[in-house]
Scaffold this motif. Sequence first.
Motif, PDB file in Angstrom:
ATOM      1  N   SER A 107       4.351   7.512   1.646  1.00 38.57           N
ATOM      2  CA  SER A 107       5.289   6.626   2.344  1.00 38.57           C
ATOM      3  C   SER A 107       6.571   6.411   1.547  1.00 38.57           C
ATOM      4  O   SER A 107       7.537   5.864   2.073  1.00 38.57           O
ATOM      5  CB  SER A 107       4.619   5.275   2.627  1.00 38.57           C
ATOM      6  N   ASP A 108       6.593   6.840   0.278  1.00 40.69           N
ATOM      7  CA  ASP A 108       7.824   6.810  -0.511  1.00 40.69           C
ATOM      8  C   ASP A 108       8.721   8.003  -0.193  1.00 40.69           C
ATOM      9  O   ASP A 108       9.821   8.118  -0.739  1.00 40.69           O
ATOM     10  CB  ASP A 108       7.499   6.814  -2.004  1.00 40.69           C
ATOM     11  N   GLY A 109       8.216   8.922   0.655  1.00 46.26           N
ATOM     12  CA  GLY A 109       8.998  10.090   1.035  1.00 46.26           C
ATOM     13  C   GLY A 109       8.764  11.303   0.164  1.00 46.26           C
ATOM     14  O   GLY A 109       9.474  12.310   0.301  1.00 46.26           O
ATOM     15  N   GLU A 110       7.780  11.262  -0.701  1.00 42.06           N
ATOM     16  CA  GLU A 110       7.509  12.381  -1.604  1.00 42.06           C
ATOM     17  C   GLU A 110       6.553  13.364  -0.937  1.00 42.06           C
ATOM     18  O   GLU A 110       5.470  12.992  -0.500  1.00 42.06           O
ATOM     19  CB  GLU A 110       6.914  11.875  -2.913  1.00 42.06           C
TER      20      GLU A 110
ATOM     21  N   ASP B  88       6.380  13.533   8.727  1.00 39.16           N
ATOM     22  CA  ASP B  88       5.235  13.183   7.880  1.00 39.16           C
ATOM     23  C   ASP B  88       5.463  11.861   7.149  1.00 39.16           C
ATOM     24  O   ASP B  88       4.520  11.087   6.946  1.00 39.16           O
ATOM     25  CB  ASP B  88       4.969  14.302   6.869  1.00 39.16           C
ATOM     26  N   ARG B  89       6.700  11.585   6.766  1.00 37.80           N
ATOM     27  CA  ARG B  89       6.980  10.300   6.117  1.00 37.80           C
ATOM     28  C   ARG B  89       6.806   9.157   7.109  1.00 37.80           C
ATOM     29  O   ARG B  89       6.285   8.090   6.768  1.00 37.80           O
ATOM     30  CB  ARG B  89       8.397  10.285   5.544  1.00 37.80           C
ATOM     31  N   ASN B  90       7.230   9.370   8.351  1.00 38.33           N
ATOM     32  CA  ASN B  90       7.032   8.350   9.381  1.00 38.33           C
ATOM     33  C   ASN B  90       5.546   8.077   9.585  1.00 38.33           C
ATOM     34  O   ASN B  90       5.121   6.917   9.689  1.00 38.33           O
ATOM     35  CB  ASN B  90       7.658   8.823  10.691  1.00 38.33           C
TER      36      ASN B  90
ATOM     37  N   PHE C  55       0.838  -1.191   0.000  1.00 34.42           N
ATOM     38  CA  PHE C  55       0.000   0.000   0.000  1.00 34.42           C
ATOM     39  C   PHE C  55       0.875   1.244   0.000  1.00 34.42           C
ATOM     40  O   PHE C  55       1.979   1.248   0.560  1.00 34.42           O
ATOM     41  CB  PHE C  55      -0.929   0.020   1.218  1.00 34.42           C
ATOM     42  N   LEU C  56       0.376   2.271  -0.631  1.00 37.56           N
ATOM     43  CA  LEU C  56       1.023   3.572  -0.642  1.00 37.56           C
ATOM     44  C   LEU C  56       0.340   4.446   0.407  1.00 37.56           C
ATOM     45  O   LEU C  56      -0.802   4.875   0.220  1.00 37.56           O
ATOM     46  CB  LEU C  56       0.930   4.225  -2.022  1.00 37.56           C
ATOM     47  N   GLY C  57       1.005   4.678   1.531  1.00 36.10           N
ATOM     48  CA  GLY C  57       0.422   5.479   2.594  1.00 36.10           C
ATOM     49  C   GLY C  57       0.503   6.960   2.277  1.00 36.10           C
ATOM     50  O   GLY C  57       1.515   7.441   1.757  1.00 36.10           O
ATOM     51  N   VAL C  58      -0.562   7.694   2.587  1.00 34.02           N
ATOM     52  CA  VAL C  58      -0.622   9.137   2.331  1.00 34.02           C
ATOM     53  C   VAL C  58      -0.983   9.833   3.636  1.00 34.02           C
ATOM     54  O   VAL C  58      -2.068   9.595   4.186  1.00 34.02           O
ATOM     55  CB  VAL C  58      -1.642   9.485   1.240  1.00 34.02           C
ATOM     56  N   ASP C  59      -0.094  10.674   4.118  1.00 34.18           N
ATOM     57  CA  ASP C  59      -0.337  11.453   5.332  1.00 34.18           C
ATOM     58  C   ASP C  59      -0.741  12.865   4.933  1.00 34.18           C
ATOM     59  O   ASP C  59      -0.047  13.519   4.138  1.00 34.18           O
ATOM     60  CB  ASP C  59       0.923  11.495   6.199  1.00 34.18           C
TER      61      ASP C  59
ATOM     62  N   VAL D 236       1.139  21.774   7.210  1.00 33.40           N
ATOM     63  CA  VAL D 236       2.325  22.338   6.579  1.00 33.40           C
ATOM     64  C   VAL D 236       2.578  21.672   5.233  1.00 33.40           C
ATOM     65  O   VAL D 236       2.768  22.344   4.213  1.00 33.40           O
ATOM     66  CB  VAL D 236       3.544  22.178   7.503  1.00 33.40           C
ATOM     67  N   ASN D 237       2.598  20.350   5.214  1.00 35.42           N
ATOM     68  CA  ASN D 237       2.726  19.586   3.968  1.00 35.42           C
ATOM     69  C   ASN D 237       1.366  18.941   3.689  1.00 35.42           C
ATOM     70  O   ASN D 237       0.931  18.063   4.437  1.00 35.42           O
ATOM     71  CB  ASN D 237       3.815  18.526   4.097  1.00 35.42           C
TER      72      ASN D 237
END
Length: 417
Positions: free
Chosen positions: A205-208, A360-362, A191-195, A199-200
């Motif tokens: 989860s790929d760090g983008e 946010d990536r965490n 899965f691709l996690g999206v936070d 601010v962002n």
Amino acid sequence: MKLVVQVTLLPTPLQEAALTVTLRACNEAATWASQVAFQKNVKKNFALRKLTYEEVRTRWALGSQAAQHVIKKTCDAYATLKANLRAGNLGKPGSRRYRKATDKPIVFRLEGAQPYDDRMLSWQISERRLSIWTLTGRMKDVAFTASPEQLVTLALYRKGESDLFCRDGMWFLNATCEVPQADLNTEPVAFLGVDLGIVNIATTSDGEIMAGRELNRIRTRERGLRAKLQRKNTPSAKRRLKKRRCKEARRAKDINHKIAKHVVAEAERTGRGIALEDLTGIRERVRLRKPQRATHSSWAFAQLGQFIAYKARRAGVPVIYVDPAYTSRTCAQCAHIDKANRVSQAWFACRNCGFVDHADRNSSRNIQARAWQLWRCGVQSTTPVPPGKQRIGTERKRRVTSSDARCASLRPTVSGS
């Protein structure tokens, strides 16, 4: 799946005058029909038609199809009001907002949308022309403009009614299209996690990081300019405010579309699903200081979630909504939860194992892990439902036993896909 394509009309001054008269007459008739429905407590389509059809046709000189759409629009408005009252969107019974919504009939804006079916509207898509019914008769050769992708969608999939409306002096048609959707990917590799954050706007989860501090600087500048014009309160300032009032909403919508398109394309390319936070009721749950309130409430996160959901459904990408509790305090490496882990807005440092990452990536990695656990427990593609109406998805209807306690503790918001 249903999709709405919005095209811009380019009427001549004579055509614009005819459209204005027609739209005003339809909405005046709808307001009158709404008063009858309110006074006689008749809000069903066929019952209200018996009471208002002849008067609507003769008094406003509407055609039969237009009169029926006016009455149906009135009934739909009361059905929407009833649903909002039942869901608690207008406060508790007896509250000021509740009474304001129920103590008087619904009033339609003179430039509000009016439905048109194929008997009242015909398209010549290749010539970018259409023929439309008005009070002065059938009006042909009305020009419209749209992007090449929209024209292809209209030509292939247009089906059903279109809504005519005017906004800020410009004329639009919202055309309903029945677009085929891809088969759901029932075996995602991950899965691709999206936070989502203030601010962002979105971090994967790929760090983008998408739409970060640069966008916030623009929003702050726009908000300061708006406050300055409001304080000035001169006629010229009011004109500028009116001109700029929808600018920020348009920018947010455009950015949300771009973020959603990128996230769905990345998930589809890599064979993954998408994991999102269920932020239902977040504004009621979160308390903020006054300087933070405007920033927190001015971005359309629900709109972004809707864009991701419908684009993913069209591409066949599964979407899971997870409980966002403690995702920003939990270490994605060792699962240790501690408020002190969040060193600052931007950085995360685990007090247990020493893991350091962008905050946010965490969080997005924790969202990704929760979604994968839910998927392994049998939860399929989900959409959020209002609080108090949560139910286990129809893909696997079974009781949560002790062996599933770990999955149940994640408290997903689940409904049938």
